[in-house]
Design an enzyme around this catalytic site. Structure first.
Site, PDB file in Angstrom:
ATOM      1  N   GLY A   1       0.830  -1.212   0.000  1.00 30.20           N
ATOM      2  CA  GLY A   1       0.000   0.000   0.000  1.00 30.20           C
ATOM      3  C   GLY A   1       0.857   1.251   0.000  1.00 30.20           C
ATOM      4  O   GLY A   1       0.443   2.309   0.494  1.00 30.20           O
TER       5      GLY A   1
ATOM      6  N   GLY B   1      -0.458   4.614  -1.012  1.00 27.79           N
ATOM      7  CA  GLY B   1      -1.653   5.102  -0.317  1.00 27.79           C
ATOM      8  C   GLY B   1      -1.319   6.247   0.634  1.00 27.79           C
ATOM      9  O   GLY B   1      -0.176   6.724   0.699  1.00 27.79           O
TER      10      GLY B   1
ATOM     11  N   ILE C   1      -1.245   6.412   4.029  1.00 29.44           N
ATOM     12  CA  ILE C   1      -0.278   6.112   5.099  1.00 29.44           C
ATOM     13  C   ILE C   1       1.107   5.934   4.494  1.00 29.44           C
ATOM     14  O   ILE C   1       2.102   6.460   4.998  1.00 29.44           O
ATOM     15  CB  ILE C   1      -0.699   4.857   5.888  1.00 29.44           C
ATOM     16  CG1 ILE C   1      -2.031   5.101   6.604  1.00 29.44           C
ATOM     17  CG2 ILE C   1       0.375   4.454   6.890  1.00 29.44           C
ATOM     18  CD1 ILE C   1      -2.596   3.899   7.329  1.00 29.44           C
ATOM     19  N   GLY C   2       1.162   5.186   3.386  1.00 25.22           N
ATOM     20  CA  GLY C   2       2.454   4.950   2.730  1.00 25.22           C
ATOM     21  C   GLY C   2       3.165   6.261   2.430  1.00 25.22           C
ATOM     22  O   GLY C   2       4.342   6.445   2.758  1.00 25.22           O
TER      23      GLY C   2
ATOM     24  N   ARG D   1     -11.877   2.138   6.277  1.00 26.09           N
ATOM     25  CA  ARG D   1     -13.339   2.256   6.412  1.00 26.09           C
ATOM     26  C   ARG D   1     -13.756   3.680   6.072  1.00 26.09           C
ATOM     27  O   ARG D   1     -12.953   4.617   6.122  1.00 26.09           O
ATOM     28  CB  ARG D   1     -13.789   1.881   7.817  1.00 26.09           C
ATOM     29  CG  ARG D   1     -13.291   2.792   8.904  1.00 26.09           C
ATOM     30  CD  ARG D   1     -13.941   2.467  10.239  1.00 26.09           C
ATOM     31  NE  ARG D   1     -13.173   2.997  11.345  1.00 26.09           N
ATOM     32  CZ  ARG D   1     -13.649   3.227  12.556  1.00 26.09           C
ATOM     33  NH1 ARG D   1     -14.913   2.980  12.818  1.00 26.09           N
ATOM     34  NH2 ARG D   1     -12.891   3.696  13.515  1.00 26.09           N
TER      35      ARG D   1
ATOM     36  N   ASN E   1     -11.022  -7.119   3.188  1.00 29.13           N
ATOM     37  CA  ASN E   1      -9.567  -7.043   3.377  1.00 29.13           C
ATOM     38  C   ASN E   1      -8.937  -8.372   3.780  1.00 29.13           C
ATOM     39  O   ASN E   1      -7.771  -8.627   3.454  1.00 29.13           O
ATOM     40  CB  ASN E   1      -9.220  -5.989   4.439  1.00 29.13           C
ATOM     41  CG  ASN E   1      -9.348  -4.566   3.915  1.00 29.13           C
ATOM     42  OD1 ASN E   1      -9.400  -4.343   2.708  1.00 29.13           O
ATOM     43  ND2 ASN E   1      -9.396  -3.601   4.823  1.00 29.13           N
TER      44      ASN E   1
ATOM     45  N   VAL F   1      -0.874  -3.166   9.657  1.00 24.17           N
ATOM     46  CA  VAL F   1      -1.571  -1.896   9.894  1.00 24.17           C
ATOM     47  C   VAL F   1      -2.970  -1.944   9.268  1.00 24.17           C
ATOM     48  O   VAL F   1      -3.938  -1.428   9.823  1.00 24.17           O
ATOM     49  CB  VAL F   1      -0.743  -0.723   9.309  1.00 24.17           C
ATOM     50  CG1 VAL F   1      -1.495   0.598   9.424  1.00 24.17           C
ATOM     51  CG2 VAL F   1       0.615  -0.627  10.009  1.00 24.17           C
TER      52      VAL F   1
ATOM     53  N   ASP G   1      -3.077   3.847  19.139  1.00 22.03           N
ATOM     54  CA  ASP G   1      -3.992   4.011  20.280  1.00 22.03           C
ATOM     55  C   ASP G   1      -3.218   4.466  21.518  1.00 22.03           C
ATOM     56  O   ASP G   1      -3.678   5.336  22.268  1.00 22.03           O
ATOM     57  CB  ASP G   1      -4.727   2.687  20.525  1.00 22.03           C
ATOM     58  CG  ASP G   1      -5.361   2.177  19.244  1.00 22.03           C
ATOM     59  OD1 ASP G   1      -6.143   2.934  18.645  1.00 22.03           O
ATOM     60  OD2 ASP G   1      -5.037   1.054  18.811  1.00 22.03           O
TER      61      ASP G   1
ATOM     62  N   HIS H   1      -7.648  -3.582  18.231  1.00 24.13           N
ATOM     63  CA  HIS H   1      -7.695  -2.215  17.689  1.00 24.13           C
ATOM     64  C   HIS H   1      -9.128  -1.989  17.203  1.00 24.13           C
ATOM     65  O   HIS H   1      -9.435  -2.046  16.015  1.00 24.13           O
ATOM     66  CB  HIS H   1      -6.676  -2.063  16.552  1.00 24.13           C
ATOM     67  CG  HIS H   1      -6.729  -0.715  15.876  1.00 24.13           C
ATOM     68  ND1 HIS H   1      -6.515   0.466  16.554  1.00 24.13           N
ATOM     69  CD2 HIS H   1      -7.000  -0.370  14.594  1.00 24.13           C
ATOM     70  CE1 HIS H   1      -6.636   1.483  15.706  1.00 24.13           C
ATOM     71  NE2 HIS H   1      -6.946   1.000  14.513  1.00 24.13           N
TER      72      HIS H   1
HETATM   73  P1  NAD Z   1      -5.419   4.212   1.192  1.00 28.65           P
HETATM   74  O1  NAD Z   1      -6.670   3.767   0.499  1.00 28.65           O
HETATM   75  O2  NAD Z   1      -4.988   5.615   1.094  1.00 28.65           O
HETATM   76  O3  NAD Z   1      -4.207   3.327   0.681  1.00 28.65           O
HETATM   77  C1  NAD Z   1      -4.258   1.940   0.641  1.00 28.65           C
HETATM   78  C2  NAD Z   1      -3.313   1.514  -0.469  1.00 28.65           C
HETATM   79  O4  NAD Z   1      -3.221   0.104  -0.408  1.00 28.65           O
HETATM   80  C3  NAD Z   1      -3.803   1.886  -1.869  1.00 28.65           C
HETATM   81  O5  NAD Z   1      -2.768   2.580  -2.554  1.00 28.65           O
HETATM   82  C4  NAD Z   1      -4.116   0.541  -2.518  1.00 28.65           C
HETATM   83  O6  NAD Z   1      -3.811   0.522  -3.900  1.00 28.65           O
HETATM   84  C5  NAD Z   1      -3.184  -0.379  -1.731  1.00 28.65           C
HETATM   85  N1  NAD Z   1      -3.573  -1.779  -1.717  1.00 28.65           N
HETATM   86  C6  NAD Z   1      -4.832  -2.291  -1.569  1.00 28.65           C
HETATM   87  N2  NAD Z   1      -4.769  -3.634  -1.642  1.00 28.65           N
HETATM   88  C7  NAD Z   1      -3.462  -3.958  -1.791  1.00 28.65           C
HETATM   89  C8  NAD Z   1      -2.782  -5.179  -1.940  1.00 28.65           C
HETATM   90  N3  NAD Z   1      -3.435  -6.361  -1.959  1.00 28.65           N
HETATM   91  N4  NAD Z   1      -1.434  -5.164  -2.100  1.00 28.65           N
HETATM   92  C9  NAD Z   1      -0.756  -3.987  -2.116  1.00 28.65           C
HETATM   93  N5  NAD Z   1      -1.358  -2.788  -2.004  1.00 28.65           N
HETATM   94  C10 NAD Z   1      -2.699  -2.784  -1.832  1.00 28.65           C
HETATM   95  O7  NAD Z   1      -5.556   3.733   2.720  1.00 28.65           O
HETATM   96  P2  NAD Z   1      -4.684   4.191   3.971  1.00 28.65           P
HETATM   97  O8  NAD Z   1      -5.297   5.422   4.550  1.00 28.65           O
HETATM   98  O9  NAD Z   1      -3.247   4.219   3.601  1.00 28.65           O
HETATM   99  O10 NAD Z   1      -5.018   2.997   4.989  1.00 28.65           O
HETATM  100  C11 NAD Z   1      -4.537   1.683   4.762  1.00 28.65           C
HETATM  101  C12 NAD Z   1      -5.098   0.738   5.819  1.00 28.65           C
HETATM  102  O11 NAD Z   1      -4.594   1.076   7.118  1.00 28.65           O
HETATM  103  C13 NAD Z   1      -6.621   0.756   5.953  1.00 28.65           C
HETATM  104  O12 NAD Z   1      -7.096  -0.576   6.103  1.00 28.65           O
HETATM  105  C14 NAD Z   1      -6.850   1.551   7.225  1.00 28.65           C
HETATM  106  O13 NAD Z   1      -8.074   1.246   7.841  1.00 28.65           O
HETATM  107  C15 NAD Z   1      -5.686   1.048   8.056  1.00 28.65           C
HETATM  108  N6  NAD Z   1      -5.320   1.873   9.222  1.00 28.65           N
HETATM  109  C16 NAD Z   1      -4.951   1.218  10.351  1.00 28.65           C
HETATM  110  C17 NAD Z   1      -4.586   1.930  11.474  1.00 28.65           C
HETATM  111  C18 NAD Z   1      -4.176   1.242  12.748  1.00 28.65           C
HETATM  112  O14 NAD Z   1      -4.031   1.926  13.777  1.00 28.65           O
HETATM  113  N7  NAD Z   1      -3.982  -0.053  12.782  1.00 28.65           N
HETATM  114  C19 NAD Z   1      -4.605   3.336  11.443  1.00 28.65           C
HETATM  115  C20 NAD Z   1      -4.986   3.980  10.249  1.00 28.65           C
HETATM  116  C21 NAD Z   1      -5.360   3.229   9.143  1.00 28.65           C
HETATM  117  C1  LMR Z   2      -7.639   4.590  13.130  1.00 27.02           C
HETATM  118  O1  LMR Z   2      -7.684   4.149  14.279  1.00 27.02           O
HETATM  119  O2  LMR Z   2      -7.525   5.811  12.882  1.00 27.02           O
HETATM  120  C2  LMR Z   2      -7.671   3.635  11.976  1.00 27.02           C
HETATM  121  O3  LMR Z   2      -7.803   2.313  12.414  1.00 27.02           O
HETATM  122  C3  LMR Z   2      -8.682   4.014  10.959  1.00 27.02           C
HETATM  123  C4  LMR Z   2     -10.073   3.698  11.427  1.00 27.02           C
HETATM  124  O4  LMR Z   2     -10.804   3.079  10.647  1.00 27.02           O
HETATM  125  O5  LMR Z   2     -10.440   4.074  12.539  1.00 27.02           O
END
Ligand code: NAD
Ligand code: LMR
Length: 327
Positions: free
Chosen positions: A11, A14, A16-17, A92, A105, A129, A159, A187
């Protein structure tokens, strides 16, 4: 010369990336003397955006960056990777819970778990993540038989950082003054922020913040912060999530500094009555690079234990819901 550490990130194009890659290449995750090679993985449809990001990274001329490789599949992307950050997954939207993402996912992590098994370094360290991160981590771990299960972790550091940010603000202190705040569980809104061991500039939390705020608002604010950010921004947290992922890997490698322990979601060994095998956030002590131990013997009140049990029950339910994705 110190051997470069290969860091694979899914990702990578994206939100986060984009917030994370430059900081990793600059040495903020693995330290100022540690060369890195970035292995960036995306869906084929996002490769053009990824190429643009890679051009920007080149243009930063980071001295520690010893290579950048792009892949549109996890087998190539995880080749010999030492650290794997599984970010790529759908976030989400408004009105959804993180658990609603599991059907969409979850299957991503079967293929990625297998690709880790077949291609990554034998002792690769993994942090998930992409949400719901605990159960996605379980799926990937179940598919990868060669890499030790204890190397699979999910991120609850965001968190923990949120809790520290709130406590500091309400105590008129700096976040660096808050020590030993940690999170139990999933989480998800069932997570359990635990202030029992925390101090703020050396004082107990109860002595440092307003008792009504602590009793009525603190816990809910932390547990629902992801949703509050989505409601305000229209998009899920990105820079704070990338920052937490960097903190997670940094501390796993370089230690927790002046904190005695840190929150990591790791495979449960049965500690604190949590069923074995689920990926559960515990206070973890790190005493040597790339190791952790679940801290034992902390006092747990009846109320906190009941909430630990409820969060564990939720994760057991998620595990049952993805039984078809587990090897
Ligand atoms: P985003 O949509 O901006 O980016 C996600 C990227 O992942 C996209 O570029 C997409 O092309 C890529 N992708 C999707 N499927 C893929 C695969 N199979 N292989 C490689 N790349 C793939 O989303 P984001 O804002 O970067 O968030 C990414 C994830 O992180 C989400 O599931 C979000 O809910 C999660 N997240 C988790 C936490 C945490 O605390 N654990 C916090 C924030 C977000
Ligand atoms: C967060 O905690 O900000 C992420 O897990 C994104 C979400 O869906 O809440």
């Amino acid at each position: 010369m110190t051997k470069p550490i290969r860091v694979a990130i899914t990702g990578a194009a994206g939100n986060i990336g984009y917030s994370m890659l430059f900081r990793i290449a600059a040495g903020e995750m693995l330290g100022p003397d540690q060369p890195v090679i970035l292995q960036l993985v995306e869906l084929p449809v996002a490769m053009s955006a990824l190429e643009g990001t890679a051009m920007e990274i080149d243009d930063c001329a980071f001295p520690l960056l010893h290579g950048i490789e792009l892949a549109d599949n996890p087998a190539a992307g995880f080749k010999d990777a030492d650290v794997i950050m599984l970010v790529g997954a759908k976030p989400r939207g408004k009105g959804q819970e993180r658990a609603d993402l599991i059907k969409g996912n979850g299957p991503i992590f079967t293929g990625q778990g297998k690709a880790i098994d077949e291609n990554a370094a034998a002792d690769a360290k993994i942090v998930v993540v992409g949400n719901p991160c605990n159960t996605n981590c379980l799926i990937a771990m179940s598919q990868a038989k060669r890499v030790p299960t204890r190397n699979f972790t999910a991120m609850t550091r965001l968190d923990q950082n949120r809790a520290i940010g709130q406590l500091a603000k309400h105590a008129n202190a700096a976040p660096g003054d808050v020590k030993n705040m940690f999170i139990w569980g999933n989480h998800s809104p069932t997570m359990v922020p635990d202030v029992s061991q925390a101090t703020i500039a050396g004082k107990s939390v109860a002595d440092a913040v307003d008792s009504a705020w602590l009793a009525e608002s603190f816990d809910k604010t932390v547990r629902t912060r992801g949703k509050a950010i989505i409601n305000a921004r229209g998009k899920s947290s990105a820079a704070s999530a990338g920052n937490a992922a960097i903190d997670h890997v940094h501390d796993w490698f370089l230690g927790t500094g002046d904190h005695d322990f840190v929150s990591m979601a790791v495979p449960s060994d049965g500690s604190y009555g949590v069923p074995e095998g689920i990926i559960f956030s515990f206070p973890c002590r790190i005493t040597a690079p790339w190791t952790y131990e679940i801290v034992q013997g902390l006092p747990v009140s009846a109320d906190i234990q009941a909430r630990i049990n409820a969060s564990a029950d939720e994760l057991v339910g998620e595990r049952a819901a993805v039984a078809d994705l587990l090897a």
